[in-house]
Design a protein around this motif. Structure first.
Motif, PDB file in Angstrom:
ATOM      1  N   SER A 146      25.085  12.101  31.427  1.00  0.00           N
ATOM      2  CA  SER A 146      24.965  11.649  32.817  1.00  0.00           C
ATOM      3  C   SER A 146      26.324  11.691  33.515  1.00  0.00           C
ATOM      4  O   SER A 146      26.435  12.157  34.652  1.00  0.00           O
ATOM      5  CB  SER A 146      24.383  10.232  32.851  1.00  0.00           C
ATOM      6  N   ASP A 147      27.371  11.221  32.816  1.00  0.00           N
ATOM      7  CA  ASP A 147      28.715  11.259  33.389  1.00  0.00           C
ATOM      8  C   ASP A 147      29.127  12.692  33.709  1.00  0.00           C
ATOM      9  O   ASP A 147      29.715  12.960  34.765  1.00  0.00           O
ATOM     10  CB  ASP A 147      29.730  10.644  32.417  1.00  0.00           C
TER      11      ASP A 147
ATOM     12  N   GLU B  68      25.211   6.751  23.475  1.00  0.00           N
ATOM     13  CA  GLU B  68      26.498   7.093  24.093  1.00  0.00           C
ATOM     14  C   GLU B  68      26.464   8.498  24.673  1.00  0.00           C
ATOM     15  O   GLU B  68      26.933   8.737  25.792  1.00  0.00           O
ATOM     16  CB  GLU B  68      27.621   6.980  23.056  1.00  0.00           C
TER      17      GLU B  68
ATOM     18  N   ARG C  24      24.691   8.765  27.913  1.00  0.00           N
ATOM     19  CA  ARG C  24      25.553   8.346  29.020  1.00  0.00           C
ATOM     20  C   ARG C  24      26.566   9.446  29.341  1.00  0.00           C
ATOM     21  O   ARG C  24      26.842   9.721  30.513  1.00  0.00           O
ATOM     22  CB  ARG C  24      26.275   7.045  28.690  1.00  0.00           C
TER      23      ARG C  24
END
Length: 193
Positions: free
Chosen positions: A67-68, A61, A64
Motif C-alpha cells: 500500500s505504501d 507488514e 502495508r
C-alpha cells in the motif's frame, strides 16, 4: 472496456497529473521501478504461508508495504506543481520508523550478522533478496530524478526516499528471517581461490 488503448503506441504515456512523457523519462523510470518492486513484494508474499503463525506478521507488514509503495508510486507519477497532488494520499515520515521497528523485531530472533551472505535458501528469502535489489534500483532512480530538478523543487518526496532506503534494509532482514525461521542456514560468501 478493453485494457488496451493504443495511446502509448508512439512511446509516450500519461502521468497521473495528465502530462504525456516519453516512456523512458526519468519520472516514468522511477515510478516503473517502484511498480516492479511492488510486484516482487507480491511474489515474496506468495511464498509465505498464511497458515503458518510465524508468517502472519510479515504478511501483514508486506501488505502495508504494498500500500505504501502504491502511494509512493502515485507521488512520483505527478509533477511537483500539478494540482492533482492535492488529491494524493499524504505520506508520513512514520513509515521509516515503522520499518525500523519491524527490523528490530525480526533481528531479535536472528543470529548476529557477521559475514556476507549469498542470496538464496527458501523461495521467500531468495525473492526477498530480489526485492531488495529492486528497491535499491528504485531508490537510485528516485535520487537521480530528484537531483536533476532545481534544488528544493520536490521536497515532499524526501520522506519517500528515506522509506525506500529503510525498505531495502527491511527486505534484507526479512530474507534472513525467512531462512532462519525455517531452519535453513545462510550461505556465507567465501572468496574463490
Amino acid at each position: 472496456m478493453p485494457i488496451y488503448t493504443g495511446t502509448g503506441d508512439q512511446g509516450k504515456t500519461s502521468l497521473l497529473s495528465g502530462e504525456r512523457l516519453l516512456k523512458s523519462h526519468p519520472r516514468l523510470e522511477t515510478s516503473g521501478a517502484i511498480d516492479e518492486l511492488n510486484s516482487m513484494i507480491g511474489v515474496v508474499m506468495a511464498h509465505l504461508d498464511p497458515q503458518r503463525p510465524q508468517d502472519e506478521v510479515p504478511l501483514a507488514e508486506m501488505a502495508r508495504i504494498q500500500s505504501d509503495l502504491f502511494v509512493i508510486g502515485a507521488w512520483f507519477s505527478t509533477t511537483p506543481d500539478a494540482p492533482e497532488r492535492e488529491q494524493l494520499e499524504a505520506f508520513s515520515a512514520d513509515g521509516q520508523r515503522w520499518l525500523e521497528t519491524a527490523m528490530d523485531r525480526m533481528e531479535a530472533d536472528l543470529p548476529p550478522f557477521t559475514h556476507f551472505i549469498l542470496p538464496g535458501g527458501h523461495p521467500a528469502a531468495a525473492f526477498s533478496h530480489v526485492a531488495r535489489t529492486l528497491c535499491r534500483r528504485a531508490e537510485r532512480q528516485a535520487v537521480a530524478l530528484l537531483t536533476a530538478q532545481p534544488q528544493g523543487a520536490d521536497t515532499l518526496l524526501q520522506p519517500m526516499l528515506i522509506y525506500l532506503n529503510r525498505l531495502s534494509d527491511y527486505l534484507f532482514v526479512l530474507a534472513r528471517w525467512c531462512n532462519f525461521s525455517r531452519g535453513i542456514d545462510e550461505t556465507a560468501w567465501r572468496p574463490q581461490a
